[in-house]
Enzyme design. Structure first.
Site, PDB file in Angstrom:
ATOM      1  N   ASP A   1      39.968  52.604  33.510  1.00 43.17           N
ATOM      2  CA  ASP A   1      39.059  51.465  33.646  1.00 43.17           C
ATOM      3  C   ASP A   1      39.602  50.352  34.512  1.00 43.17           C
ATOM      4  OD1 ASP A   1      40.979  50.964  31.544  1.00 43.17           O
ATOM      5  OD2 ASP A   1      39.798  49.211  31.020  1.00 43.17           O
TER       6      ASP A   1
ATOM      7  N   ASP B   1      45.213  49.803  33.135  1.00 38.09           N
ATOM      8  CA  ASP B   1      45.870  50.703  32.185  1.00 38.09           C
ATOM      9  C   ASP B   1      45.385  52.142  32.371  1.00 38.09           C
ATOM     10  OD1 ASP B   1      43.391  50.669  31.073  1.00 38.09           O
ATOM     11  OD2 ASP B   1      43.902  49.314  29.445  1.00 38.09           O
TER      12      ASP B   1
ATOM     13  N   TYR C   1      35.820  47.648  24.907  1.00 43.56           N
ATOM     14  CA  TYR C   1      34.507  47.824  25.533  1.00 43.56           C
ATOM     15  C   TYR C   1      33.426  48.047  24.493  1.00 43.56           C
ATOM     16  CZ  TYR C   1      36.830  48.115  29.987  1.00 43.56           C
ATOM     17  OH  TYR C   1      37.576  47.842  31.094  1.00 43.56           O
TER      18      TYR C   1
ATOM     19  N   GLU D   1      44.119  41.303  37.061  1.00 43.54           N
ATOM     20  CA  GLU D   1      43.825  42.705  36.745  1.00 43.54           C
ATOM     21  C   GLU D   1      42.553  43.154  37.486  1.00 43.54           C
ATOM     22  OE1 GLU D   1      43.172  43.750  32.605  1.00 43.54           O
ATOM     23  OE2 GLU D   1      43.700  45.844  33.047  1.00 43.54           O
TER      24      GLU D   1
END
Ligand SMILES: *[C@@H]1O[C@H](CO)[C@@H](O)[C@H](O)[C@H]1NC(C)=O
Ligand SMILES: *[C@@H]1O[C@H](CO)[C@@H](O)[C@H](O)[C@H]1NC(C)=O
Ligand SMILES: *[C@@H]1O[C@H](CO)[C@@H](O)[C@H](O)[C@H]1NC(C)=O
Ligand SMILES: *[C@@H]1O[C@H](CO)[C@@H](O)[C@H](O)[C@H]1NC(C)=O
Ligand SMILES: *[C@@H]1O[C@H](CO)[C@@H](O)[C@H](O)[C@H]1NC(C)=O
Ligand SMILES: *[C@@H]1O[C@H](CO)[C@@H](O)[C@H](O)[C@H]1NC(C)=O
Ligand SMILES: *[C@@H]1O[C@H](CO)[C@@H](O)[C@H](O)[C@H]1NC(C)=O
Length: 485
Positions: free
Chosen positions: A95, A98, A215, A458
């Site tokens: 995603d 990670d 999520y 990120e």
């Protein structure tokens, strides 16, 4: 988006959610096949539009974050994903920074990428990027198809986030167990176990509530409408049109504006359904037509809110002009707003709709397009930091992207936890995550380029998909989408 409803309604909806989830995969496959054949769904005018080099360059860069070949510091990883269940879940995308494959945002990535190809595939083709975009999409849909091995089973996650988040390592060398999470009929063991498809679907609800801490969607109504809107476009089956306009319309929240993101697809649904009223469709009946107008009105309200100067203009904006909704991963909202505005302005242009009225202001398609250009130019470096938030674009972009593979030298021999020395390192990333769109600036237009500054540095695969859509629309000076109904 969450909606209070009676239990029986919810029960029916969850039947639909599973059916739709299954059909969506079939439909995205149909769409994919259709686009792979020939771009016969979209015939844009041949007006020799001029290529805008900076957006063409940026598109080539952005697509690299969604391509998984020919990157010197990347190699195979997760090849055994799914093996314990005799499935090949080796494709798909992690995603963000990670190493978990989350089905929910991954599917959103695929949907947006499909939308980008549907609207702007011929632009991509001019730049010889169409195949790359299609390859990236196929890489994800291959995974989604494999994650659905039988009628009532859908694998929704590979990897354990609790374990994964204790590690900082290159995906190529990870050795942690990669457990699978599936949605199925038997999970809840409820009173109605294995009785009907609806029960299976409500089992998926219970399952999602218990297991999807990461999520966790804030509601399912928006995905139902979004899925049905796409299914209508892909299949032209009127029952989907009926669902979005009549049966499922209590999810629509007409008149209320929202932000398109991985969790909330309402604004995307409104713009996508505006397509039907802009270009017309033989299928539409009176009641449906009224509902479609309400979708379009709400899409207009969304666009009016992001445009500057009207009295309904949102105050969620930095002084530098960037749409700014939240401290965490802010560019997802800016880029998605710009994408929707661009698509909407192209619908106006193509249908010869002269202007959009927003509380005292009239906006021409070009004004709306200029808003999209303003957002993307900010992202590419025209901002108070002079920083390109697209890694690899321009000369000043983040050097400390919060991304495991980019932060660890390829020859470093690390396991799960000693890799954290590379997270802690004060040196720039040894590998450049070309095409990564980072989280973005603070409300005051500043940005701290630090690897542990997750909120700002990120990148995510789903943000890149939206940026690809936005850039694809802007790479030529004119874009004229036609109806694909
Ligand atoms: C259903 O899914 C749950 C959760 O992923 C899993 O524990 C269970 O084994 C599955 N049931 C079957 C019959 O595979
Ligand atoms: C997920 O979100 C739903 C709806 O907002 C909520 O009811 C549920 O408790 C959440 N679950 C977790 C594990 O956070
Ligand atoms: C909006 O207002 C700004 C000044 O605040 C001005 O520079 C800009 O041209 C206006 N845009 C439109 C579309 O009217
Ligand atoms: C950004 O560039 C402008 C123009 O070159 C310059 O005036 C400004 O000081 C720069 N800002 C930063 C933060 O470097
Ligand atoms: C990295 O930094 C964290 C927090 O500053 C510290 O707890 C950890 O021990 C460090 N790890 C390594 C491997 O340097
Ligand atoms: C900008 O905002 C951030 C977050 O609120 C804050 O930490 C920082 O000090 C601010 N910077 C300036 C220059 O005001
Ligand atoms: C994060 O990194 C910055 C430097 O890049 C450092 O100043 C700060 O202490 C670090 N914070 C933590 C919690 O490790």
């Amino acid at each position: 988006m969450g909606t209070e409803k009676s239990k029986s309604e919810a029960w029916g909806s969850w039947l639909l959610v599973l059916v739709i989830a299954i059909l969506v995969m079939a439909a995205s496959y149909i769409t994919l096949r259709r686009n792979f054949g020939q771009l016969n769904v979209f015939h844009h005018s041949k007006r020799h539009p001029v290529i805008v080099d900076k957006y063409a360059d940026a598109l080539g860069i952005a697509l690299q974050f969604l391509m998984f070949r020919n990157i010197s510091w990347r190699g195979d990883s997760g090849l055994g994903d799914g093996r314990e269940e005799n499935l090949d879940l080796s494709k798909g995308v992690y995603d963000a920074g990670d190493l978990i494959k989350f089905g929910f945002p991954m599917a959103f990535t695929a949907t947006i990428l499909s939308w980008a190809i549907l609207e702007y595939g011929d632009h991509m083709k001019q730049l010889k990027e169409l195949e790359n975009a299609q390859d990236s999409l196929k890489w994800i849909t291959d995974y989604l198809i494999n994650s659905h091995p039988s009628a009532n089973v859908l694998y929704v996650q590979v990897g354990d986030p609790e374990v994964d988040h204790k590690c900082w390592e290159r995906p190529e060398v990870m050795t942690e167990k990669r457990p699978l999470i599936q949605v199925n009929t038997s999970y809840p063991g409820s009173d109605v176990a294995a009785e009907t498809a609806a029960a299976m679907a409500s089992a998926s609800l219970v399952f999602v509530d218990q297991l999807c801490k990461f999520y966790n969607s804030s509601g399912y109504g928006d995905e139902l409408l979004w899925a049905a809107a796409w299914l209508y476009h892909a299949t032209r089956d009127e029952s989907y049109l009926k669902y979005v306009t009549v049966e499922g319309n209590y999810f629509a929240n007409w008149g209320t504006t929202t932000w398109l993101c991985w969790d909330d697809k309402l604004a995307g649904t409104q713009v996508l359904l505006s397509r039907v009223s802009f270009f017309g469709s033989k299928d539409v009946q009176d009641q449906e037509s009224i509902a479609l107008q309400l979708y379009r009105k709400t899409a207009e309200a969304v666009i009016c809110e992001v445009l500057p100067n009207s009295s309904s203009a949102t105050t969620y904006r930095t002084e530098g002009g960037l749409i700014w909704v939240s401290q965490w991963n802010v560019l997802q909202y800016s880029v998605a707003s710009a994408f929707l505005a661009l698509v909407y302005s192209d619908y106006m242009l193509t249908s010869s709709t002269k202007s959009l009225y927003c509380h005292g202001h009239l906006y021409k398609p070009m004004d709306i397009r200029n808003f999209a250009i303003m957002q993307v130019d900010y992202v590419l470096g025209n901002n108070p930091m002079n920083m390109s938030y697209l890694v690899g674009y321009g000369s000043n972009y983040p050097q400390y992207v919060h991304h495991r593979g980019a932060s660890i030298p390829t020859d470093a021999n690390t396991g799960c936890s000693d890799g954290f020395m590379w997270l802690n390192s004060t040196n720039p990333n040894p590998n450049v995550a070309v095409g990564a769109l980072v989280g973005g600036p603070f409300l005051n237009d500043t940005f701290i380029d630090s690897r542990n500054n997750t909120q700002q540095t990120e990148p995510t695969t789903y943000n890149s998909a939206v940026l690809v859509g936005l850039l694809s629309g802007l790479i030529t000076t004119s874009s004229l989408p036609h109806s694909f109904l």
